[in-house]
Each structure stands twice: as C-alpha cells, then as structure tokens.
Design an enzyme around this catalytic site. Structure first.
Site, PDB file in Angstrom:
ATOM      1  N   THR A  69      48.174  47.416  36.277  1.00  0.00           N
ATOM      2  CA  THR A  69      47.751  48.765  35.879  1.00  0.00           C
ATOM      3  C   THR A  69      48.947  49.702  35.709  1.00  0.00           C
ATOM      4  O   THR A  69      50.053  49.399  36.137  1.00  0.00           O
ATOM      5  CB  THR A  69      46.806  49.385  36.927  1.00  0.00           C
ATOM      6  OG1 THR A  69      47.550  49.606  38.140  1.00  0.00           O
ATOM      7  CG2 THR A  69      45.620  48.488  37.215  1.00  0.00           C
ATOM      8  N   CYS A  70      48.674  50.873  35.127  1.00  0.00           N
ATOM      9  CA  CYS A  70      49.724  51.864  34.882  1.00  0.00           C
ATOM     10  C   CYS A  70      49.867  52.819  36.053  1.00  0.00           C
ATOM     11  O   CYS A  70      50.083  54.016  35.862  1.00  0.00           O
ATOM     12  CB  CYS A  70      49.415  52.632  33.606  1.00  0.00           C
ATOM     13  SG  CYS A  70      49.416  51.556  32.186  1.00  0.00           S
ATOM     14  N   ASP A  71      49.695  52.341  37.278  1.00  0.00           N
ATOM     15  CA  ASP A  71      49.915  53.167  38.458  1.00  0.00           C
ATOM     16  C   ASP A  71      51.068  52.532  39.225  1.00  0.00           C
ATOM     17  O   ASP A  71      51.023  51.332  39.537  1.00  0.00           O
ATOM     18  CB  ASP A  71      48.653  53.205  39.325  1.00  0.00           C
ATOM     19  CG  ASP A  71      48.762  54.231  40.436  1.00  0.00           C
ATOM     20  OD1 ASP A  71      49.830  54.281  41.082  1.00  0.00           O
ATOM     21  OD2 ASP A  71      47.796  54.969  40.665  1.00  0.00           O
ATOM     22  N   ASN A 115      42.105  51.917  34.194  1.00  0.00           N
ATOM     23  CA  ASN A 115      42.808  51.454  32.995  1.00  0.00           C
ATOM     24  C   ASN A 115      41.950  50.520  32.133  1.00  0.00           C
ATOM     25  O   ASN A 115      42.473  49.758  31.322  1.00  0.00           O
ATOM     26  CB  ASN A 115      44.096  50.688  33.347  1.00  0.00           C
ATOM     27  CG  ASN A 115      45.310  51.580  33.551  1.00  0.00           C
ATOM     28  OD1 ASN A 115      46.299  51.151  34.105  1.00  0.00           O
ATOM     29  ND2 ASN A 115      45.259  52.827  33.126  1.00  0.00           N
TER      30      ASN A 115
END
Ligand SMILES: *Cc1c(COP(=O)(O)O)cnc(C)c1O
Length: 376
Positions: free
Chosen positions: A323-325, A366
C-alpha cells in the site's frame, strides 16, 4: 504447513494473497487443550478467527465461546453454540448491547469497574459477572497492557458492588498477555485470584470461577513450550494457591487454537534498492499491515516465511506491504533474511497466520480487497 494445505494450493491455485486454514489442525489443538487442562472448560476467543467453519467445528467438539460483541455472540450461536456456552468477555460494552445479549440468553459477563457493573445490573439482572484483574504481561510478545482489568486491590469493591446490585459475583479473570512464552506467567495472577476468593469469602460472597484467559502461543520463528507444559504449570499453581478448595476454571485460547492452522499465500511484487551502493534489498509483498499482517506492528510477531528458494544463500531484507502508506513496513528494525535468488513474481508462504489476520484486514485501503480465506 500441512499436506492438506499444500495439496489445496497445488490443485486449486487460488488467486493470492489468501489465507488457507486446515480444520484438522484446529481439531487437534482443541483436543490438546482438553488433555492438557482436563478440568478447565475451553472458551475459544472468537476474535482470533471467526470463520464460520472454525466456529462450527469447535461448537461440535463441545467448545464454549468468549465473545466481545453482539455480532460475535450471534456468530457463535449461528455455529450451534447455545447461550449457556457463551460469555460476553469484553469489559467495555454498550448497555444496549448487554441488553441484547441478555435477550439472547447470555448470562456471563466480564467487568472491571463499578460503572460496568451498573450497566449489567440494569440490562442483565441476576446475571453472573467475573471481575478482570490487571496483569503486567511480562513474557508476552503481544502484551495487553493496562487497557483491561483493575488492580487486584480494587476487585473486592467491584465484586461486592455486583453482589449488592443483585448480580451473581461469580469469579475473577485475567489475561497474561498474548503469545506468552512463559508457562509460569499464570502463577502471580492465580495468587491474586486466590487472595480475592478468601477476601470475598470473608465478606460472605462465595466466588466460584477463575477465568485463566488466553496467552497460549502459536509457533512462529522461535520454538515455544508445549501446551502440556502450560497445563502442568497452571494446575500446579491452582493447587498451590487454592489448596483443597479448587475453583471452577476456564481457558480462552485464541492464538494457540488457530494460529498454527493457517498459511497465507502471497507474492513478491517488487525487489529494489534505495541506493546503487546499498546491500539491503527492499522486498515488497502483495500483503502487508493493512492486508491482515497487523500484528507485525512494532515488529512484535515475526512470521516464518517460506519460499521456493529455501536452502539458497540468504541476505537481510526490509520486508514491506503493497500500500501507499509508509507505515506498511513489516520488518525493518530487524531485517528479515530471505534467499538472494528470490525474484519478482515468486510465491511466498507466510506460516502461523491462522489467528489475527483476516479480521485485521482493511476493507479496501488503496483498493486492495480484504484478505480472502479458505477453510478446508
Ligand atoms: C484476545 C483474548 C483472548 C485470546 O487471547 P490469545 O492470546 O489469542 O489466546 C482471550 N481472552 C480475552 C478476554 C481476550 O480479549
């Protein structure tokens, strides 16, 4: 990894990431708990893995269920458990949920303060309550801190208040911390519990039950003691502290019941470096903290990871999710050794993932779907 799971993955080739749980292992674990602690009733902690197939199997085997919400109570009942085999073990409940549980027939509730006793006295008159006491969680890889339970010195007031409010002051509970590596960890809490039985007895209130909680470990990378060692240590402590007046006891295994029954199949999405001179590789999987591996928080739980290249030379890697975290990094402080031959697109198997995975997966962070599960 069991033969049945290997066979399922080979023949069904399910799209990953996904969890596969082998019910034969759950059945064996239930039997092992029964044998190790023959005098204790088993209340499976539903939150560890509430898959209907698991609940149905355990209900058939005679297990009781520790539930934390009305929804979990309904799941246990749908699986075939009657209300007398269910406890509402969360110390933090809305009064209307207590009322709903009472309507469903639940008569056993956890408390750790007088305000919670008041709710139960109003919404579940006459029910049995047990008071949870604090435990320091030493020796546990996933300690439960100070959130649940009161200091043992406060418990007599709470239980006496329950008694005066028309409830049955039934017993004492505690949890020694999840993934507890020390079979002796129950001893101190049992000493406190015995002290409370004596003190309440002097006030004319006869407590009957000690809820020993969960904490029984699953095997991850490190070896853990056998359930039998826990059974012996706990029985010895109960006898030592209670003498001839043995209380009724229950255990609430979650992780120890299902953790070792599951394997997650995942895939390597990317392998990269942050600088041309770096030796450390970053390995990104298609599952991370938001896809079900939340217990890697603070790198607490280190899962065994198998690859097709096991046996080849390894090098330490940072392991991360897709994910984009930036919080979605599994192991970095203590990098994870993986084969140098590991390649993008390779399948990996994450073992010991039967507990605390599916329910921790985000709904669609996401756009990644929640963790799929196959119970076989
Ligand atoms: C989570 C929980 C359990 C299960 O703990 P494990 O360490 O997974 O065995 C048992 N009892 C209560 C009250 C819990 O909250």
């Amino acid at each position: 990894m069991t033969d049945r799971i290997a066979e399922f993955l080979r023949t069904r080739r399910p799209e990953g990431p996904c969890l596969v749980v082998d019910l034969d292992v759950v059945r064996e674990n239930f039997t092992t708990f029964r044998r190790a602690l023959p005098d204790s009733r088993v209340f499976y902690a539903v939150k560890a893995n509430p898959a209907p197939e698991i609940l149905r199997l355990l209900a058939e085997l005679g297990s009781c269920f520790d539930c934390a919400s009305v929804a979990e109570i309904e799941m246990a009942m749908d699986a075939g458990a009657t209300a007398d085999r269910i406890s509402f073990g969360n110390t933090i409940k809305k009064e209307r949920d207590v009322a709903r549980a009472f309507q469903l027939g639940i008569r056993l509730f956890a408390v750790d303060c007088e305000a919670e006793v008041d709710k139960i006295a109003r919404a579940a008159p006459g029910a049995r309550v047990f008071c949870r006491i604090l435990c320091d969680g030493a020796g546990a890889e996933w300690p439960l801190s100070r959130k649940f339970g009161c200091d043992p010195s406060m418990a007599p007031t709470v239980l006496e208040h329950a008694h005066r409010s028309g409830l049955e002051a039934y017993g004492v509970s505690f949890h020694v911390g999840s993934q507890q590596g020390n079979p002796q960890a129950w001893d101190q809490a049992l000493a406190s519990a015995a002290g409370l039985f004596r003190e309440l007895g002097e006030r004319g209130i006869g407590l009957k039950m000690v809820n020993l909680g969960g904490g029984f470990p699953a095997k991850y990378l490190k070896d853990v003691p056998q359930v039998n060692a826990y059974g012996r240590a706990i029985s010895d402590s109960v006898r030592r502290h209670f003498g001839n007046r043995l209380p009724e006891t229950i255990i609430e295994p979650g992780r120890g019941m299902v953790g070792g029954a599951g394997v997650i199949k995942a895939e390597v999405v990317l392998i990269s470096k942050k600088h041309a001179d770096d030796t450390m590789r970053w390995v990104y999987l298609d599952i991370g903290k938001f896809g079900g591996l939340a217990e890697t928080m603070d790198e607490a739980i280190r899962y065994p990871i198998r690859t097709l290249h096991d046996g080849d030379e390894t090098a330490p890697c940072v392991l991360a999710g897709p994910t984009c975290d930036s919080a979605d990094v599994l192991y970095e402080k203590a990098p994870y050794a993986l084969p140098i031959s590991l390649a993008i697109g390779d399948e990996v198997l994450i073992e010991g993932t039967g507990a605390y995975t599916t329910t921790y997966a985000a709904v669609a962070f996401n756009g990644f779907p929640p963790l799929k599960a196959y119970v076989i």
